[in-house]
Scaffold this active site. Structure first.
Site, PDB file in Angstrom:
ATOM      1  CB  SER A 146     -58.293  11.986  -4.223  1.00 45.46           C
ATOM      2  OG  SER A 146     -57.229  12.932  -4.262  1.00 45.46           O
ATOM      3  CE  LYS A 172     -56.455  13.249  -0.722  1.00 43.03           C
ATOM      4  NZ  LYS A 172     -55.817  12.082  -0.059  1.00 43.03           N
ATOM      5  CE  LYS A 174     -53.748  14.439  -3.865  1.00 42.76           C
ATOM      6  NZ  LYS A 174     -53.034  13.778  -2.760  1.00 42.76           N
ATOM      7  CG  ASP A 200     -53.253  15.080   0.509  1.00 41.52           C
ATOM      8  OD1 ASP A 200     -53.260  13.943   0.013  1.00 41.52           O
ATOM      9  OD2 ASP A 200     -52.292  15.535   1.160  1.00 41.52           O
ATOM     10  CG  ASN A 202     -49.727  14.898  -1.669  1.00 47.31           C
ATOM     11  OD1 ASN A 202     -50.720  15.172  -2.319  1.00 47.31           O
ATOM     12  ND2 ASN A 202     -49.519  13.675  -1.183  1.00 47.31           N
ATOM     13  CD  GLU A 225     -54.353  13.140   2.985  1.00 48.74           C
ATOM     14  OE1 GLU A 225     -55.489  13.415   2.549  1.00 48.74           O
ATOM     15  OE2 GLU A 225     -53.683  12.192   2.565  1.00 48.74           O
ATOM     16  CG  ASP A 250     -50.619  10.280   2.975  1.00 46.42           C
ATOM     17  OD1 ASP A 250     -51.178  10.604   1.912  1.00 46.42           O
ATOM     18  OD2 ASP A 250     -49.910   9.258   3.068  1.00 46.42           O
ATOM     19  CE  LYS A 274     -52.140   7.531   0.717  1.00 47.70           C
ATOM     20  NZ  LYS A 274     -51.274   8.480  -0.027  1.00 47.70           N
ATOM     21  N   GLY A 302     -55.496   6.239  -0.701  1.00 42.07           N
ATOM     22  CA  GLY A 302     -55.381   5.573  -2.002  1.00 42.07           C
ATOM     23  C   GLY A 302     -54.098   5.946  -2.717  1.00 42.07           C
TER      24      GLY A 302
HETATM   25  C1  SMG Z   1     -49.813  10.203  -6.926  1.00 39.64           C
HETATM   26  S1  SMG Z   1     -49.673   9.584  -5.318  1.00 39.64           S
HETATM   27  C2  SMG Z   1     -51.224   9.848  -4.665  1.00 39.64           C
HETATM   28  C3  SMG Z   1     -51.148  10.085  -3.181  1.00 39.64           C
HETATM   29  C4  SMG Z   1     -52.424  10.726  -2.709  1.00 39.64           C
HETATM   30  N1  SMG Z   1     -53.559   9.867  -2.995  1.00 39.64           N
HETATM   31  C5  SMG Z   1     -54.754  10.397  -3.316  1.00 39.64           C
HETATM   32  O1  SMG Z   1     -54.958  11.586  -3.442  1.00 39.64           O
HETATM   33  C6  SMG Z   1     -55.863   9.406  -3.569  1.00 39.64           C
HETATM   34  C7  SMG Z   1     -55.672   8.761  -4.903  1.00 39.64           C
HETATM   35  C8  SMG Z   1     -56.673   7.614  -5.065  1.00 39.64           C
HETATM   36  O2  SMG Z   1     -57.881   7.901  -5.003  1.00 39.64           O
HETATM   37  O3  SMG Z   1     -56.221   6.464  -5.194  1.00 39.64           O
HETATM   38  C9  SMG Z   1     -52.370  11.106  -1.243  1.00 39.64           C
HETATM   39  O4  SMG Z   1     -51.351  11.743  -0.861  1.00 39.64           O
HETATM   40  O5  SMG Z   1     -53.267  10.830  -0.486  1.00 39.64           O
HETATM   41 MG    MG Z   2     -52.248  12.232   1.049  1.00 37.72          MG
END
Ligand code: SMG
Ligand code: MG
Length: 377
Positions: A146, A172, A174, A200, A202, A225, A250, A274, A302
């Site tokens: 990510s 991936k 953001k 992604d 969020n 995502e 997610d 998750k 993750g």
């Molecule tokens: C800072 S919270 C991270 C949440 C985010 N996680 C990732 O982008 C993967 C991070 C990892 O590789 O652990 C998600 O929404 O999927």
């Molecule tokens: Mg996510």
């Protein structure tokens, strides 16, 4: 098992580079680790066991409502007492933790950490790996990465190129309003349209942004995502019907029930699982089983886990329905020094731990360096 002691360890780990999402920029991880000590009855007697679990709550309540200090408080004052009270008249097992803690509303990440710590201890007692217990069918899983929001497109392309040089199986990135179409276009122009690529958000967009989000369809993405809010199941279904890119949820998927709702309403063609977000690895397996029965692909998300959570995620990702690469990168993607032996992907794949339990444990010398708080319950 019979729980004799629960210890809560808070550790602070600097990130090797800032990690920026649509909702925050992180430069360190404050992680809460649950250690459970006790005894486990086997055919040839009672043995001392010890288990570990990682709570994936963030430092702040920005990804979800949970945060480290809140998780530590709810474990200390509600969840651990509930387990110890139940244990005073009935044995506690990993399979009964969710029911015992059900009267506490929410706090899935805190609950999940206790459940996996108890499961880790029991599996050590049985000499069985988490992968085998969960029903894993593979000995290695794809390792994908990510990539946070960068200060510029050139910096993004450098970082993506570096990860591809490391062999990661999928990229991936953001996205957020204003950092969406252009970074995706730049990656396609530099690395081609065959690179496994997904985005992604969020939950950073709304249905008003549908015309812009639909433009992502031209970039052959694996999935998009969580473009919309956690509660926006109807809205994700409407957007999914207007896009050709598979819709992945997610934050919205907080249980097997919510997974069933999202799938049946057409809001999720893919689910990012998750274990912490859904309350534990047992609930995560239920979602895997449900999705598989309905032909919905799942992959392991993750939360910047240390090796403790990372080990358990790799076992989960080895189940047959995890058909898309997960956010399971090497420890070095986030940390110069992990609290366990580092996880290192090779050739774009991560080996599934074969030892008893989660197959990883904290290194005492590292814990001494990074621990900021210990509570003995
Ligand atoms: C800072 S919270 C991270 C949440 C985010 N996680 C990732 O982008 C993967 C991070 C990892 O590789 O652990 C998600 O929404 O999927
Ligand atoms: Mg996510």
């Amino acid at each position: 098992m019979h729980i004799e002691e629960i210890r809560l360890h808070t550790v602070r780990l600097p990130l090797v580079a800032p990690f920026t999402t649509s909702f925050s920029t992180q430069t360190e991880r404050n992680a809460l680790l649950v250690e459970v000590r006790g005894t486990f009855r086997t055919a040839d007697g009672v043995r001392d066991v010890l288990g570990w679990g990682e709570c994936v709550s963030g430092s702040d309540p920005f990804y979800s409502s949970e945060y480290v200090d809140g998780s530590r408080h709810v474990i200390e004052h509600y969840l651990a007492p509930a387990l110890l009270e139940r244990q005073s008249h009935t044995e506690v097992t990993a399979e009964t933790v969710s029911e015992i803690l059900g009267h506490v509303v929410g706090h899935p990440m805190a609950k999940a950490a206790l459940e996996i710590a108890i499961l880790d201890a029991e599996l050590h007692g049985r000499g069985e790996s988490l992968a085998r217990y969960l029903g894993a069918t593979r000995t290695s899983v794809p390792s994908a990465v990510s990539v946070g929001i960068q200060d510029s497109i050139p910096e993004l392309l450098d970082r993506v190129g570096g990860y591809l040089d490391e062999g990661y199986a999928r990229i991936k990135i953001k996205i957020k309003p204003g950092w969406d179409i252009e970074p995706v276009r730049a990656i396609r122009e530099r690395f081609g349209y065959r690179l496994p690529l997904q985005v992604d958000a969020n939950a950073a967009f709304t249905l008003v942004d549908a015309p812009l989000l639909r433009r992502l369809d031209e970039f052959n993405l694996l999935l998009i995502e969580q473009p919309l809010g956690e509660a926006d199941i109807r809205q994700h279904a409407k957007l999914a019907a207007e896009m050709s890119t598979p819709m992945c949820l997610d934050e919205s998927i907080v249980s097997a029930e919510s997974a069933a709702d999202a799938i049946s309403l057409g809001a999720a063609a893919v689910i990012n699982i998750k274990a912490g977000r859904v309350g534990g690895y047992l609930e995560a397996r239920k979602i895997h089983d449900l999705a598989r029965a309905l032909g919905v692909a799942v992959w392991c998300g993750g939360m910047l886990e240390t090796g403790i959570g990372r080990a358990a995620n790799i076992a989960l990702a080895a189940l047959p329905g995890f058909t898309l690469p997960g956010d399971i990168s090497s420890s070095s993607r986030f940390y110069a020094t992990d609290i366990t032996e580092p996880f290192v992907a090779s050739g774009g794949r991560m080996q599934v731990p074969t030892g008893p339990g989660i197959g990883a444990e904290p290194l005492p010398e590292v814990m001494r360096e990074v621990t900021t708080d210990v509570r003995v319950l």
